[in-house]
Design an enzyme around this catalytic site. Structure first.
Site, PDB file in Angstrom:
ATOM      1  N   PHE A  11       0.824  -1.208   0.000  1.00 23.11           N
ATOM      2  CA  PHE A  11       0.000   0.000   0.000  1.00 23.11           C
ATOM      3  C   PHE A  11       0.869   1.275   0.000  1.00 23.11           C
ATOM      4  CE2 PHE A  11      -2.244   2.877   3.213  1.00 23.11           C
ATOM      5  CZ  PHE A  11      -2.848   3.640   2.222  1.00 23.11           C
ATOM      6  N   LYS A 105      24.554  -0.043   4.761  1.00 22.45           N
ATOM      7  CA  LYS A 105      25.938   0.172   5.247  1.00 22.45           C
ATOM      8  C   LYS A 105      26.932  -0.096   4.121  1.00 22.45           C
ATOM      9  CE  LYS A 105      29.200  -1.800   8.542  1.00 22.45           C
ATOM     10  NZ  LYS A 105      29.763  -3.046   7.985  1.00 22.45           N
ATOM     11  N   TYR A 145       4.213  -8.229  15.714  1.00 25.08           N
ATOM     12  CA  TYR A 145       4.364  -6.982  14.950  1.00 25.08           C
ATOM     13  C   TYR A 145       5.018  -5.903  15.812  1.00 25.08           C
ATOM     14  CZ  TYR A 145       3.118  -3.112  11.836  1.00 25.08           C
ATOM     15  OH  TYR A 145       3.161  -2.026  11.006  1.00 25.08           O
ATOM     16  N   LYS A 149       8.889  -4.481  15.373  1.00 28.01           N
ATOM     17  CA  LYS A 149       9.123  -3.087  14.954  1.00 28.01           C
ATOM     18  C   LYS A 149       9.929  -2.339  16.013  1.00 28.01           C
ATOM     19  CE  LYS A 149       6.982  -2.525  10.930  1.00 28.01           C
ATOM     20  NZ  LYS A 149       7.638  -2.058   9.719  1.00 28.01           N
TER      21      LYS A 149
END
Ligand code: UDP
Length: 309
Positions: A11, A105, A145, A149
């Protein structure tokens, strides 16, 4: 610029890819299509500046080209999906972030983490400012979740401290708009699809829990502005107009002229009761705030779902 976007067919990722292509950048989109959709990036596939790699970001990857930015948006961000695929959710948050950080990196690229309001869990303070450490269950159904996160943020700051990586972290609150999946279980897409089909709107609990909804175009502006400033701490991106879920249901009924009725179903476990970002930092640092009202945004989202049927 050369920009890599994980979850680029999802989305938010698909809107970002589109903007980057429109600006004349080269985009590498990575998606495993577990929740993303080819339809979201169909028009981009013709561009010579756009490359799609169908792949799971939790598996390490090597990219030959130089990169200026790595955007990590791949995630199962809807409760319906992360409850069904908790391990995949943890892997994209943990291993996916780790792989993207390694890539950034190696390429000396800037790294952008799509974090979430879920890092605040079921918040005990209101509205939620960036300084709030959150109220998250480490073992509850949403923990796959929320905790991945939170760990993704920790990983990102570890790379900043240890390797001097240039980073941006956006804590994205509820957002909605075209390119949402019809069946992703989110409240806005569920209500619109139900209303258009004449089915009952499924309100969980009594619908008194609140969320603040940001239209996708506003969110994308916020993300682009974060690229322009040198600010490395997390920033809340979202709308500060708070609505009860029952109000959203009524607004969708009104905006679709639907005869659907409202059906009340049990509230899911650990469902946050109130959520609204404090966006004063984004206002000050980015000179940004959402401009599209829920009524206006719903209208555009309804048009999208009508057209995709
Ligand atoms: N919700 C609802 N009916 C639905 C889907 C969601 O009442 O069909 C509620 C859900 O319980 C939550 C809010 O709407 O309180 C937002 O849910 P969503 O899944 O969109 O995102 P969340 O903010 O929970 O991540």
């Amino acid at each position: 610029m050369r920009i890599l976007v994980t979850g680029g067919a999802g989305f938010i990722g698909s809107h970002l890819c589109k903007r980057f292509i429109e600006q004349g950048n080269k985009v590498i989109c990575i998606d495993n299509f577990i929740t993303g959709s080819k339809k979201n990036i169909e028009e981009l596939l013709h561009s010579l500046n756009f490359r799609l790699i169908e792949r799971d970001i939790s598996i390490p990857l090597y990219i030959e080209e130089d990169l200026d930015w790595v955007f990590h948006f791949a995630s199962l961000a809807s409760p319906k999906h992360y409850l069904n695929y908790p391990i995949k959710t943890l892997k994209s948050g943990l291993l996916g972030t780790y792989n993207c950080l390694g890539l950034a990196k190696e390429k000396k690229a800037k790294f952008f983490l799509a974090s979430t309001s879920e890092v605040y869990g079921d918040p005990l303070i209101h509205p939620q400012a960036e300084e709030y450490w959150g109220n998250v269950s480490p073992i509850g159904p949403r923990s796959c979740y929320d905790e991945s996160k939170r760990a993704a943020e920790a990983l990102t700051y570890a790379y900043m401290r240890q390797h001097n990586l240039d980073i941006r972290v956006a804590r994205i609150f509820n957002s909605y708009g075209p390119n949402m999946q019809a069946d992703d279980g989110r409240v806005v897409s569920n209500f619109i699809v139900q209303a258009l089909k004449g089915k009952d709107l499924t309100v969980y609990g009594e619908g008194n829990q609140t969320r603040s909804f940001c239209y996708i175009n506003d969110l994308i502006e916020g993300i682009l502005k974060m690229m322009e400033v040198d600010y490395k701490l997390p920033l809340n991106l979202g709308s500060s107009s708070e609505f009860k879920i029952i109000e959203v249901a009524n607004l969708v009924l009104k905006s679709t002229n639907s005869n659907s009725r409202i059906k009340f179903l049990p509230l899911p476990e650990d469902d946050p009761k109130r959520r609204k970002p404090d966006i004063s930092k984004a206002k000050e640092i980015l000179n940004w705030q959402p401009g599209v009202s829920l009524e206006e945004g719903l209208k555009k989202t309804i048009e999208f779902f009508e057209a995709s049927n």
